[in-house]
Design a protein around this motif. Structure first.
Motif, PDB file in Angstrom:
ATOM      1  N   TYR A  26      -3.447  -0.939 -12.644  1.00 33.54           N
ATOM      2  CA  TYR A  26      -3.727  -2.202 -11.934  1.00 33.54           C
ATOM      3  C   TYR A  26      -4.519  -2.986 -13.044  1.00 33.54           C
ATOM      4  N   ILE A  74      -2.367  -4.737 -15.630  1.00 30.72           N
ATOM      5  CA  ILE A  74      -1.928  -6.051 -14.937  1.00 30.72           C
ATOM      6  C   ILE A  74      -2.769  -7.190 -15.179  1.00 30.72           C
ATOM      7  N   SER A 104      -6.598  -7.864 -10.427  1.00 28.35           N
ATOM      8  CA  SER A 104      -5.760  -6.772  -9.636  1.00 28.35           C
ATOM      9  C   SER A 104      -6.248  -5.563  -9.261  1.00 28.35           C
ATOM     10  N   ALA A 107       1.662   1.976   0.686  1.00 29.13           N
ATOM     11  CA  ALA A 107       2.774   1.255   0.358  1.00 29.13           C
ATOM     12  C   ALA A 107       3.049   1.915  -1.249  1.00 29.13           C
ATOM     13  N   GLY A 108       4.334   1.924  -1.481  1.00 29.46           N
ATOM     14  CA  GLY A 108       4.572   2.711  -2.800  1.00 29.46           C
ATOM     15  C   GLY A 108       4.598   4.195  -2.556  1.00 29.46           C
ATOM     16  N   GLY A 113      -1.996  -8.887  -8.358  1.00 29.22           N
ATOM     17  CA  GLY A 113      -2.061  -7.319  -8.050  1.00 29.22           C
ATOM     18  C   GLY A 113      -0.606  -6.818  -7.623  1.00 29.22           C
ATOM     19  N   ALA A 114      -0.032  -5.955  -8.140  1.00 29.08           N
ATOM     20  CA  ALA A 114       1.268  -5.261  -7.781  1.00 29.08           C
ATOM     21  C   ALA A 114       1.102  -4.950  -6.161  1.00 29.08           C
ATOM     22  N   ARG A 115      -0.209  -4.434  -5.758  1.00 29.62           N
ATOM     23  CA  ARG A 115      -0.326  -3.722  -4.495  1.00 29.62           C
ATOM     24  C   ARG A 115       0.121  -4.787  -3.121  1.00 29.62           C
ATOM     25  N   LEU A 157       3.824  -4.925  -3.213  1.00 33.68           N
ATOM     26  CA  LEU A 157       4.392  -3.455  -2.836  1.00 33.68           C
ATOM     27  C   LEU A 157       4.099  -3.331  -1.267  1.00 33.68           C
TER      28      LEU A 157
END
Lengths: 417, 138
Positions: free
Chosen positions: A95, A98, A102, A164-165, B96-98, B101
């Motif tokens: 993260y 990114i 994040s 998640a993920g 943020g990707a989260r 996701l």
């Protein structure tokens, strides 16, 4: 014996590596592969730790003794924590690539329950491992810590399945493996921790005598039903019904001869649980789970042996000395601070009088200093059995090896919880 | 030995987390301050993303179809009846990707419109989303 010890090591390695291999084989590799693999290995090893804590006889055999199993348990716990920290760090790093924000949002407590549970489990486990590894805590706190740590399998399992993920559910072979090991661990955990179940037969004994000698409680019990079958040098987990203590069982070495149907335990008062031993009375019931351990003259190839006992580490040797068959030649060193502490010296002398191939030398560290390897070193082929404080065992082992004794000729009881 | 290694790992981890929290936290605060000022000047964000900017024929999907794409490596989400394939966008998401996701394979309308409970998305974000449209919900 050495090969046997490695068996446990390799099984542990397999437990860590199998989920990684399954993940790599059935999931397309992405940038977060390492984060996933570390998490899966950690969860797999955590399950294995719980299964090991069940004290199943097969695992005792695998690690050649419960003491070495517990040592492995300690090391695997440390590795689990390292893997979990790596998992968390790798994801944070992802993260971070990114944006800083994040990564920050990933690290702070989130509203996503499976993620929150994962973080919670991480912090609890790190705290408990630090507490148990770096601080000397009472045995009952140690047991409670391990129980709480074991409970983290449920949080981690939920986290792994639902965060998640997570692609665990899409990789069927991996899912089957993880569910199998996780479910076995949960079963062991619930049976052991919540129902106080035992995978080994327990025996009932009644206390027939109890006396205090210096700071050691000397307890003798007779069997209520079938007596415990064991060989000299083994230990058992003992629960005293009259003490309550949340039904906690404690490991103690059996000091009576293997042929004696009575069980004798010599318990040093260390100020914790052992303090309450003083409240026991003749006629009280004890539940014995065991026997465990591979520390015995009978498990060793050489019949010419040197035994070194430090303090209360004398207990396995008391049992062994009384059970020594003909053909064995033993030189024993009983190391204590002073004469007052040498509670069992007269008893050992009496055994030596009856058996001319068994010699006892007392060593008082107050006047003569710590016993040195040179004193006990024998030039001829010999086996050394050492039981005592960890520091004494380690320094003697190092010094004996330096004097030319092959490592595999030195045996010691690793019991330091 | 292993105790020393573990102690080292824990210390490095704590320092790393401290670094992330302080650095990210400060930036986050700055962003929040600036977004308050920009929100007052910008036009009110739309609640409905601009759809159909692409001329390609869009398919229609059921929610069950969308739910099959619930992995990091294959992530579809539903926003206001539009179906979006956000797989390749996830890593570029500024928040943020989260945040994306967690919605893979599900309806993310509320999450998108409320920015996960922290406000609403900018026009720029709406436009970025529009590019990812692959169809509509039946």
């Amino acid at each position: 014996m050495i090969k046997q010890k490695w068996l446990g090591f390799w099984v542990s390695v397999a437990v860590a590596v199998i989920p990684a291999l399954l993940w790599v084989s059935f999931t397309p590799i992405r940038n977060d592969a390492l984060a996933k693999i570390t998490a899966l290995s950690a969860l797999s090893l955590l399950s294995f730790l719980i299964i090991l804590s069940g004290r199943l006889p097969i695992f005792e055999k695998l690690f050649y003794g419960l003491d070495t199993l517990y040592k492995a348990h300690k090391n695997i716990s440390a590795i689990v924590i390292m893997l979990i920290l790596a998992h968390s760090s790798l994801l944070t790093f992802k993260y971070l690539q990114i944006s800083d924000v994040s990564a920050f949002k990933f690290v702070i407590p989130s509203t996503e329950i499976p993620l929150l549970l994962g973080k919670f489990a991480l912090y609890i486990m790190v705290t408990l491992v630090v507490l148990t590894l770096y601080f000397k805590i009472k045995y009952q706190w140690f047991v409670l810590s391990m129980r709480v740590m074991g409970g983290m399998i449920f949080l981690s399992g939920y986290h792994a399945l639902f965060v998640a993920g997570s692609d665990l559910t899409q990789n069927v072979p991996l899912l089957i493996y993880m569910v199998a090991i996780g479910a076995s661990a949960s079963a062991v955990y619930v049976y052991k921790s919540l129902f106080h179940g035992s995978f080994v037969k327990t025996y009932s004994y009644k206390i027939i005598s109890i006396r205090k000698r210096h700071n050691v409680f000397d307890i003798v019990m007779s069997p209520v039903g079938k007596p415990l079958n064991r060989y000299a040098g083994q230990f058992a987990f003992v629960t005293f019904a009259s003490l309550g203590e949340g039904n906690e069982s404690h490991p103690f070495t059996i000091a009576s001869a293997s042929t004696d149907e009575h069980l004798r335990f010599c318990i040093k008062n260390l100020g914790d649980f052992t303090n309450s031993i003083g409240q026991l009375k003749v006629g009280d019931t004890a539940h014995i789970e065991g026997p465990y351990g591979y520390f015995s003259f009978s498990k060793i190839p050489h019949k010419k042996q040197t035994w070194i006992a430090g303090g209360i580490g004398v207990t396995p040797f008391l049992a062994m000395a009384q059970s020594l068959p003909t053909g064995y030649a033993v030189n024993m060193y009983y190391c204590v601070r002073n004469k007052q502490e040498a509670v069992f010296l007269d008893e050992l002398y009496a055994i030596a009088d009856a058996n001319h191939r068994f010699n006892v030398t007392a060593h008082f560290s107050d006047s003569a200093g710590q016993i040195s390897a040179k004193t006990i070193h024998s030039r001829s082929s010999n086996n050394y059995l050492i039981c005592g404080p960890q520091s004494m065992m380690e320094s003697l082992k190092t010094d004996l090896v330096a004097l030319g004794t092959p490592k595999q000729e030195i045996y010691y009881e690793e019991f330091a919880l | 030995m292993i105790k020393k290694v573990l102690a080292g790992c824990i210390i490095i981890y704590a320092l790393f987390m401290g670094f992330v929290v302080i650095k990210g936290g400060l930036k986050d605060q700055k962003n929040e301050n600036s977004s308050v000022s920009s929100n007052t000047s910008a036009s009110k964000p739309q609640t409905q993303p601009t759809t159909g900017t692409s001329s390609a024929a869009k398919k229609s999907y059921t929610l069950a179809d969308v739910s099959k794409h619930a992995a990091t490596s294959d992530c579809w989400i539903v926003i206001s009846s539009g179906v979006y394939d956000v797989t390749n966008y996830v890593d570029q998401h500024p928040g943020g990707a989260r945040e994306i996701l967690r919605y893979c394979g599900t309806d993310a309308t509320i999450g998108f419109n409320t920015k996960g409970g922290r406000g609403s998305h900018s026009n720029q974000a709406q436009a970025a989303l529009a590019d990812l449209l692959i169809g509509t919900i039946k």
